[in-house]
Design an enzyme around this catalytic site. Sequence first.
Site, PDB file in Angstrom:
ATOM      1  CB  THR A  27      71.091  68.540  11.998  1.00  0.00           C
ATOM      2  OG1 THR A  27      71.544  69.870  12.058  1.00  0.00           O
ATOM      3  CG2 THR A  27      70.490  68.536  10.914  1.00  0.00           C
ATOM      4  CD  GLN A 102      74.593  75.190  16.273  1.00  0.00           C
ATOM      5  OE1 GLN A 102      73.784  74.121  15.588  1.00  0.00           O
ATOM      6  NE2 GLN A 102      75.703  75.205  17.064  1.00  0.00           N
ATOM      7  CG  HIS A 181      76.746  76.002  13.817  1.00  0.00           C
ATOM      8  ND1 HIS A 181      78.270  75.440  14.073  1.00  0.00           N
ATOM      9  CD2 HIS A 181      76.075  74.773  13.223  1.00  0.00           C
ATOM     10  CE1 HIS A 181      78.130  73.997  13.862  1.00  0.00           C
ATOM     11  NE2 HIS A 181      76.979  73.588  13.306  1.00  0.00           N
ATOM     12  N   GLY A 182      79.853  78.564  15.094  1.00  0.00           N
ATOM     13  CA  GLY A 182      81.136  78.955  14.359  1.00  0.00           C
ATOM     14  C   GLY A 182      81.764  77.692  14.271  1.00  0.00           C
ATOM     15  CB  ALA A 183      81.531  74.508  15.686  1.00  0.00           C
ATOM     16  CG  ASN A 184      80.793  70.453  13.388  1.00  0.00           C
ATOM     17  OD1 ASN A 184      81.929  70.158  13.958  1.00  0.00           O
ATOM     18  ND2 ASN A 184      79.451  70.052  14.055  1.00  0.00           N
ATOM     19  CE1 TYR A 186      77.719  72.241   7.658  1.00  0.00           C
ATOM     20  CE2 TYR A 186      78.048  72.194  10.238  1.00  0.00           C
ATOM     21  CZ  TYR A 186      77.755  71.607   9.203  1.00  0.00           C
ATOM     22  OH  TYR A 186      77.182  70.221   8.984  1.00  0.00           O
ATOM     23  NE  ARG A 233      78.919  72.741  19.683  1.00  0.00           N
ATOM     24  CZ  ARG A 233      78.188  71.614  19.917  1.00  0.00           C
ATOM     25  NH1 ARG A 233      77.370  71.235  18.720  1.00  0.00           N
ATOM     26  NH2 ARG A 233      78.558  70.751  20.575  1.00  0.00           N
ATOM     27  CG  ASN A 241      81.158  69.303   7.082  1.00  0.00           C
ATOM     28  OD1 ASN A 241      80.771  68.289   6.394  1.00  0.00           O
ATOM     29  ND2 ASN A 241      80.518  69.761   8.156  1.00  0.00           N
ATOM     30  NE  ARG A 273      85.787  62.823  24.006  1.00  0.00           N
ATOM     31  CZ  ARG A 273      85.960  63.596  25.045  1.00  0.00           C
ATOM     32  NH1 ARG A 273      87.476  63.719  25.341  1.00  0.00           N
ATOM     33  NH2 ARG A 273      85.250  64.038  25.753  1.00  0.00           N
ATOM     34  N   GLY A 307      81.453  62.988  23.047  1.00  0.00           N
ATOM     35  CA  GLY A 307      81.627  61.582  23.537  1.00  0.00           C
ATOM     36  C   GLY A 307      81.615  61.442  24.872  1.00  0.00           C
ATOM     37  N   GLY A 328      74.810  64.846  22.973  1.00  0.00           N
ATOM     38  CA  GLY A 328      74.258  64.631  21.556  1.00  0.00           C
ATOM     39  C   GLY A 328      73.631  63.512  21.485  1.00  0.00           C
ATOM     40  NE  ARG A 329      77.719  60.522  19.150  1.00  0.00           N
ATOM     41  CZ  ARG A 329      79.011  60.153  18.888  1.00  0.00           C
ATOM     42  NH1 ARG A 329      79.255  59.255  18.311  1.00  0.00           N
ATOM     43  NH2 ARG A 329      80.069  60.725  19.826  1.00  0.00           N
TER      44      ARG A 329
HETATM   45  C1  FNR Z   1      75.331  66.952  15.742  1.00  0.00           C
HETATM   46  N1  FNR Z   1      76.072  67.742  15.841  1.00  0.00           N
HETATM   47  C2  FNR Z   1      75.706  69.276  15.649  1.00  0.00           C
HETATM   48  N2  FNR Z   1      76.315  70.171  16.153  1.00  0.00           N
HETATM   49  C3  FNR Z   1      76.127  71.474  15.837  1.00  0.00           C
HETATM   50  O1  FNR Z   1      76.663  72.264  16.300  1.00  0.00           O
HETATM   51  N3  FNR Z   1      74.818  71.664  15.298  1.00  0.00           N
HETATM   52  C4  FNR Z   1      74.066  70.815  14.859  1.00  0.00           C
HETATM   53  O2  FNR Z   1      72.984  71.064  14.354  1.00  0.00           O
HETATM   54  C5  FNR Z   1      74.660  69.443  15.073  1.00  0.00           C
HETATM   55  N4  FNR Z   1      73.913  68.330  14.333  1.00  0.00           N
HETATM   56  C6  FNR Z   1      74.157  67.271  14.755  1.00  0.00           C
HETATM   57  C7  FNR Z   1      73.297  65.934  14.303  1.00  0.00           C
HETATM   58  C8  FNR Z   1      73.482  64.654  14.757  1.00  0.00           C
HETATM   59  C9  FNR Z   1      72.606  63.569  14.543  1.00  0.00           C
HETATM   60  C10 FNR Z   1      74.748  64.493  15.579  1.00  0.00           C
HETATM   61  C11 FNR Z   1      74.970  63.091  16.068  1.00  0.00           C
HETATM   62  C12 FNR Z   1      75.594  65.518  15.916  1.00  0.00           C
HETATM   63  C13 FNR Z   1      77.179  67.581  16.968  1.00  0.00           C
HETATM   64  C14 FNR Z   1      76.536  67.573  18.180  1.00  0.00           C
HETATM   65  O3  FNR Z   1      76.178  68.677  18.656  1.00  0.00           O
HETATM   66  C15 FNR Z   1      77.772  66.892  19.327  1.00  0.00           C
HETATM   67  O4  FNR Z   1      78.603  68.036  19.557  1.00  0.00           O
HETATM   68  C16 FNR Z   1      78.445  65.887  18.979  1.00  0.00           C
HETATM   69  O5  FNR Z   1      77.341  64.692  18.682  1.00  0.00           O
HETATM   70  C17 FNR Z   1      79.232  65.009  19.917  1.00  0.00           C
HETATM   71  O6  FNR Z   1      78.444  64.913  21.098  1.00  0.00           O
HETATM   72  P1  FNR Z   1      78.066  63.389  21.704  1.00  0.00           P
HETATM   73  O7  FNR Z   1      77.232  62.801  20.520  1.00  0.00           O
HETATM   74  O8  FNR Z   1      79.181  62.515  21.465  1.00  0.00           O
HETATM   75  O9  FNR Z   1      77.476  63.531  23.206  1.00  0.00           O
END
Ligand code: FNR
Length: 375
Positions: A27, A102, A181-184, A186, A233, A241, A273, A307, A328-329
């Site tokens: 995002t 996604q 997107h079934g994660a985090n 939401y 996912r 959240n 993690r 990570g 990601g990052r």
């Molecule tokens: C995310 N992540 C994320 N996950 C997801 O399923 N949909 C999304 O839109 C987002 N958006 C998002 C934005 C930002 C700025 C970050 C940093 C992370 C989670 C991302 O896909 C990933 O799983 C994590 O960042 C862990 O991977 P890295 O960053 O350690 O390589």
Amino acid sequence: MNCPSLFSPLQIGPYRLEHRVVMAPLTRMRADRASLAPRPLNAEYYGQRATSGGLIIAEASPVMASGYGNPGVPGIYSDAQIRGWQEVVEAVHAKGGFIFLQLWHVGRVSHSSFQPGGALPISASAVAISPELKTMTADRKVTPYETPRALATSEIADVIESFRQAAINALKAGFDGVEIHGANGYLIEQFLQSRTNLRTDQYGGSIENRARFLMEITQAVVGVWGANRVGVRLSPYGIANDSGEADPMPLYSHVIRSLNLLGLAYLHFIEPRSSGAGRAEVNHQNVPSAMVLFRPIWRGVLITAGGFTGESAEAAIAAGHADAIAFGRIFISNPDLPRRLREGWPLTPYNRSTFYGGEESGYTDYPVYGELERA
Ligand code: FNR
């Protein structure tokens, strides 16, 4: 037998990837603020990160107006949004890359100021996110989350229908596939997990019932795309959240066994993690590994994220824990990440303050390796 590496090919559904460095969905809140459609800047960003035979999973995109909780997030339910995404897809295809979209609904991770008619956000049940976590209103005031409104049983079919329509829209936009997107924490996870799902209808109670919403959405999307171009996912053991199942093993074993029957393109985890990586530097220690725990249950392609460095990604693939690694990052700050990992070149550090919202800065202005030296 040849041991697979980060740079050996991988078949995902009908697509042959040339390497296993996947771009994670991210995002970035840089869509057009009025239409919530992707704009040329977004196409440039994705194009920069595309590689021949590489897979990008585009950022989470709400399937309907109630699916928003943040400004500037691109949707996938209007004609303008479909047209905007077409340009993104073209930029990725021009470089020979693959791109999935996604599909998202935030559920209770929202605020009424983002909702149509200022209504309360929706969820499986009227359970608010802990007041210790804050959110922001549409006019950027920090505030606690509201208690969401539980969806009536009769409304659930409409939400599933919005996922199906969004899948059709993604097909129209030219994507190669979609990820659910079934994660985090939401909406889909709010149905899956017992803390947020107190329902007494066929969508609540038993594990089978709590998984029903995800399964019906997945079946609807598969009906549009065919199973081999649909991924899911999940973040078992995640806490983003204010989510988290007390005992994730029975729930997620059931979900993964049910998904096995569909023959999906892939399953995609977020390792616990890094749960919440978007908000702060997170690296929880001594947490379970989703890939290690669930790999023996899942029968298809497994992507995982959280990570990873080039080295730990190679190790995970060599050990057979995953088939591909999503980054990601470090993909934000290294548009040429696959090449840098292959060559062992140093990585540009990311700037967290430009993750969400803004323009080119921290988005399209990260250099490819050697660019600064040549300038
Ligand atoms: C995310 N992540 C994320 N996950 C997801 O399923 N949909 C999304 O839109 C987002 N958006 C998002 C934005 C930002 C700025 C970050 C940093 C992370 C989670 C991302 O896909 C990933 O799983 C994590 O960042 C862990 O991977 P890295 O960053 O350690 O390589």
